[in-house]
Design a protein around this motif. Structure first.
Motif, PDB file in Angstrom:
ATOM      1  N   ARG A   1       0.881  -1.268  -0.007  1.00 41.43           N
ATOM      2  CA  ARG A   1      -0.078   0.002   0.014  1.00 41.43           C
ATOM      3  C   ARG A   1       1.085   1.260   0.026  1.00 41.43           C
ATOM      4  O   ARG A   1       0.533   2.271  -0.682  1.00 41.43           O
ATOM      5  CB  ARG A   1      -0.934   0.007   1.245  1.00 41.43           C
ATOM      6  CG  ARG A   1      -1.870   1.138   1.200  1.00 41.43           C
ATOM      7  CD  ARG A   1      -2.952   1.115   2.274  1.00 41.43           C
ATOM      8  NE  ARG A   1      -3.729   2.049   2.285  1.00 41.43           N
ATOM      9  CZ  ARG A   1      -5.080   2.066   2.303  1.00 41.43           C
ATOM     10  NH1 ARG A   1      -5.516   0.786   2.777  1.00 41.43           N
ATOM     11  NH2 ARG A   1      -5.958   3.167   2.088  1.00 41.43           N
TER      12      ARG A   1
ATOM     13  N   ASN B   1       2.278   1.617  -3.356  1.00 42.45           N
ATOM     14  CA  ASN B   1       0.932   2.210  -4.388  1.00 42.45           C
ATOM     15  C   ASN B   1       0.786   3.562  -3.974  1.00 42.45           C
ATOM     16  O   ASN B   1       0.588   4.565  -4.852  1.00 42.45           O
ATOM     17  CB  ASN B   1      -0.162   1.379  -4.180  1.00 42.45           C
ATOM     18  CG  ASN B   1      -1.223   1.527  -4.972  1.00 42.45           C
ATOM     19  OD1 ASN B   1      -0.824   1.639  -6.009  1.00 42.45           O
ATOM     20  ND2 ASN B   1      -2.374   1.344  -4.728  1.00 42.45           N
TER      21      ASN B   1
ATOM     22  N   ARG C   1       2.282   5.442  -7.137  1.00 41.54           N
ATOM     23  CA  ARG C   1       1.104   5.682  -8.188  1.00 41.54           C
ATOM     24  C   ARG C   1       0.080   6.877  -7.452  1.00 41.54           C
ATOM     25  O   ARG C   1      -1.083   6.914  -8.193  1.00 41.54           O
ATOM     26  CB  ARG C   1       0.178   4.324  -8.231  1.00 41.54           C
ATOM     27  CG  ARG C   1       1.143   3.058  -8.733  1.00 41.54           C
ATOM     28  CD  ARG C   1       0.813   2.937 -10.265  1.00 41.54           C
ATOM     29  NE  ARG C   1       1.900   2.240 -11.048  1.00 41.54           N
ATOM     30  CZ  ARG C   1       1.695   0.996 -11.287  1.00 41.54           C
ATOM     31  NH1 ARG C   1       0.350   0.341 -11.253  1.00 41.54           N
ATOM     32  NH2 ARG C   1       2.561   0.129 -11.914  1.00 41.54           N
TER      33      ARG C   1
ATOM     34  N   TYR D   1      -4.823   3.113  -1.588  1.00 40.08           N
ATOM     35  CA  TYR D   1      -5.601   1.786  -1.396  1.00 40.08           C
ATOM     36  C   TYR D   1      -4.847   0.479  -1.454  1.00 40.08           C
ATOM     37  O   TYR D   1      -3.713   0.457  -2.169  1.00 40.08           O
ATOM     38  CB  TYR D   1      -6.874   1.938  -2.249  1.00 40.08           C
ATOM     39  CG  TYR D   1      -6.551   1.772  -3.813  1.00 40.08           C
ATOM     40  CD1 TYR D   1      -6.231   0.591  -4.317  1.00 40.08           C
ATOM     41  CD2 TYR D   1      -6.480   3.043  -4.492  1.00 40.08           C
ATOM     42  CE1 TYR D   1      -5.733   0.599  -5.892  1.00 40.08           C
ATOM     43  CE2 TYR D   1      -6.117   2.999  -5.942  1.00 40.08           C
ATOM     44  CZ  TYR D   1      -5.860   1.827  -6.550  1.00 40.08           C
ATOM     45  OH  TYR D   1      -5.374   1.799  -7.846  1.00 40.08           O
ATOM     46  N   ASP D   2      -5.337  -0.564  -0.920  1.00 37.26           N
ATOM     47  CA  ASP D   2      -4.748  -1.957  -0.839  1.00 37.26           C
ATOM     48  C   ASP D   2      -4.730  -2.588  -2.371  1.00 37.26           C
ATOM     49  O   ASP D   2      -5.847  -2.045  -2.919  1.00 37.26           O
ATOM     50  CB  ASP D   2      -5.401  -2.834   0.110  1.00 37.26           C
ATOM     51  CG  ASP D   2      -5.032  -2.593   1.545  1.00 37.26           C
ATOM     52  OD1 ASP D   2      -3.938  -1.832   1.883  1.00 37.26           O
ATOM     53  OD2 ASP D   2      -5.728  -2.885   2.523  1.00 37.26           O
ATOM     54  N   THR D   3      -3.679  -3.170  -2.548  1.00 39.77           N
ATOM     55  CA  THR D   3      -3.781  -3.882  -3.965  1.00 39.77           C
ATOM     56  C   THR D   3      -3.092  -5.128  -4.085  1.00 39.77           C
ATOM     57  O   THR D   3      -2.502  -5.308  -2.918  1.00 39.77           O
ATOM     58  CB  THR D   3      -3.182  -2.932  -5.123  1.00 39.77           C
ATOM     59  OG1 THR D   3      -3.317  -3.323  -6.385  1.00 39.77           O
ATOM     60  CG2 THR D   3      -1.627  -2.836  -4.840  1.00 39.77           C
ATOM     61  N   ASP D   4      -3.196  -6.074  -4.800  1.00 42.82           N
ATOM     62  CA  ASP D   4      -2.539  -7.424  -4.774  1.00 42.82           C
ATOM     63  C   ASP D   4      -1.394  -7.287  -5.311  1.00 42.82           C
ATOM     64  O   ASP D   4      -0.428  -7.969  -5.012  1.00 42.82           O
ATOM     65  CB  ASP D   4      -3.642  -8.318  -5.447  1.00 42.82           C
ATOM     66  CG  ASP D   4      -4.313  -8.040  -6.797  1.00 42.82           C
ATOM     67  OD1 ASP D   4      -3.540  -6.935  -7.298  1.00 42.82           O
ATOM     68  OD2 ASP D   4      -5.045  -8.746  -7.295  1.00 42.82           O
TER      69      ASP D   4
ATOM     70  N   LEU E   1       1.618  -4.960  -8.009  1.00 42.86           N
ATOM     71  CA  LEU E   1       2.207  -3.819  -8.479  1.00 42.86           C
ATOM     72  C   LEU E   1       3.182  -4.206  -9.472  1.00 42.86           C
ATOM     73  O   LEU E   1       3.873  -4.973  -9.147  1.00 42.86           O
ATOM     74  CB  LEU E   1       2.623  -2.594  -7.708  1.00 42.86           C
ATOM     75  CG  LEU E   1       1.642  -1.821  -6.825  1.00 42.86           C
ATOM     76  CD1 LEU E   1       2.247  -0.953  -5.910  1.00 42.86           C
ATOM     77  CD2 LEU E   1       0.452  -1.013  -7.689  1.00 42.86           C
TER      78      LEU E   1
ATOM     79  N   SER F   1       1.433  -8.639  -2.768  1.00 47.33           N
ATOM     80  CA  SER F   1       1.101  -8.579  -1.304  1.00 47.33           C
ATOM     81  C   SER F   1       0.604 -10.265  -0.860  1.00 47.33           C
ATOM     82  O   SER F   1      -0.290 -10.792  -1.380  1.00 47.33           O
ATOM     83  CB  SER F   1      -0.134  -7.816  -1.066  1.00 47.33           C
ATOM     84  OG  SER F   1      -0.803  -8.115   0.185  1.00 47.33           O
TER      85      SER F   1
ATOM     86  N   PHE G   1      -2.660 -10.085   1.209  1.00 43.03           N
ATOM     87  CA  PHE G   1      -3.808 -10.068   0.015  1.00 43.03           C
ATOM     88  C   PHE G   1      -4.218 -11.395  -0.616  1.00 43.03           C
ATOM     89  O   PHE G   1      -5.393 -11.872  -0.175  1.00 43.03           O
ATOM     90  CB  PHE G   1      -3.623  -9.370  -1.035  1.00 43.03           C
ATOM     91  CG  PHE G   1      -4.735  -8.478  -1.861  1.00 43.03           C
ATOM     92  CD1 PHE G   1      -4.989  -7.078  -1.129  1.00 43.03           C
ATOM     93  CD2 PHE G   1      -5.423  -9.039  -2.689  1.00 43.03           C
ATOM     94  CE1 PHE G   1      -6.368  -6.479  -1.766  1.00 43.03           C
ATOM     95  CE2 PHE G   1      -6.697  -8.567  -3.116  1.00 43.03           C
ATOM     96  CZ  PHE G   1      -6.883  -7.065  -2.932  1.00 43.03           C
TER      97      PHE G   1
ATOM     98  N   TYR H   1      -1.003 -13.487  -9.187  1.00 41.59           N
ATOM     99  CA  TYR H   1      -0.883 -11.977  -9.066  1.00 41.59           C
ATOM    100  C   TYR H   1       0.576 -11.993  -9.871  1.00 41.59           C
ATOM    101  O   TYR H   1       0.819 -11.006 -10.375  1.00 41.59           O
ATOM    102  CB  TYR H   1      -0.619 -11.687  -7.462  1.00 41.59           C
ATOM    103  CG  TYR H   1      -1.659 -11.809  -6.732  1.00 41.59           C
ATOM    104  CD1 TYR H   1      -3.098 -11.851  -7.033  1.00 41.59           C
ATOM    105  CD2 TYR H   1      -1.568 -11.821  -5.347  1.00 41.59           C
ATOM    106  CE1 TYR H   1      -4.217 -11.689  -6.421  1.00 41.59           C
ATOM    107  CE2 TYR H   1      -2.769 -11.635  -4.400  1.00 41.59           C
ATOM    108  CZ  TYR H   1      -3.946 -11.988  -5.059  1.00 41.59           C
ATOM    109  OH  TYR H   1      -5.131 -11.815  -4.192  1.00 41.59           O
TER     110      TYR H   1
END
Length: 158
Positions: A65, A68, A72, A76-79, A81, A98, A101, A120
């Protein structure tokens, strides 16, 4: 959560050309770096590509996060990048995943922890190769390719 036993084909003989670096930076969760190299080789072979350098880092949701947010400008959380460093024909980039995640969402999607982490990684690689998922058609194409590479690597029977 434990990493599943090493049930994949001989993972030492199919490393892709170029350098693949895998770092497990998570404090609690683990993952088999050999499986990642095996998976990467399947994608590289299937896309008829070669690797200059690929760095895969497996980390916590909090660390991803922060990446991100800082790179970026998205808080917010993401799985996953991915960052392309490519200036030619060879794959050159970084993928950040992650593990939190994956652990949290694998059951939601009817997958194992290993399948979710691998999905992922493939997703990040596809982005590095120029695939986009910002349209319905693009998202379908990426999902189909993810399934194909997870199958070819022996990660899932989808």
């Amino acid at each position: 959560m434990e990493t599943p036993p090493n049930l994949w084909p001989d993972l030492t003989t199919d490393a892709p050309e170029g350098e693949v670096s895998v770092t497990v930076a998570h404090q609690e969760l683990e993952f088999d770096p050999n499986l990642i190299e095996h998976l990467v080789s399947r994608v590289v072979e299937g896309e008829d590509q070669c690797i200059r350098q690929l760095e895969v880092t497996l980390m916590s949701a909090e660390e991803l996060r922060e990446l991100n947010r800082s790179w970026r400008k998205a808080d917010y959380d993401t799985d996953v990048l991915s960052f392309s460093l490519c200036d030619g024909n060879a794959l050159d980039g970084e993928i950040y995943v992650s593990l939190d995640f994956a652990r949290t969402h694998c059951q939601t999607y009817g997958a194992t922890y290993a399948e979710e982490v691998c999905r992922y990684i493939v997703h990040g690689m596809l982005h590095l190769l120029g695939y986009e998922d910002d349209t319905v058609r693009g998202a379908r194409t990426m999902r189909r390719k993810e399934d194909e590479y997870l199958r070819s690597a022996g990660v899932t029977g989808i």
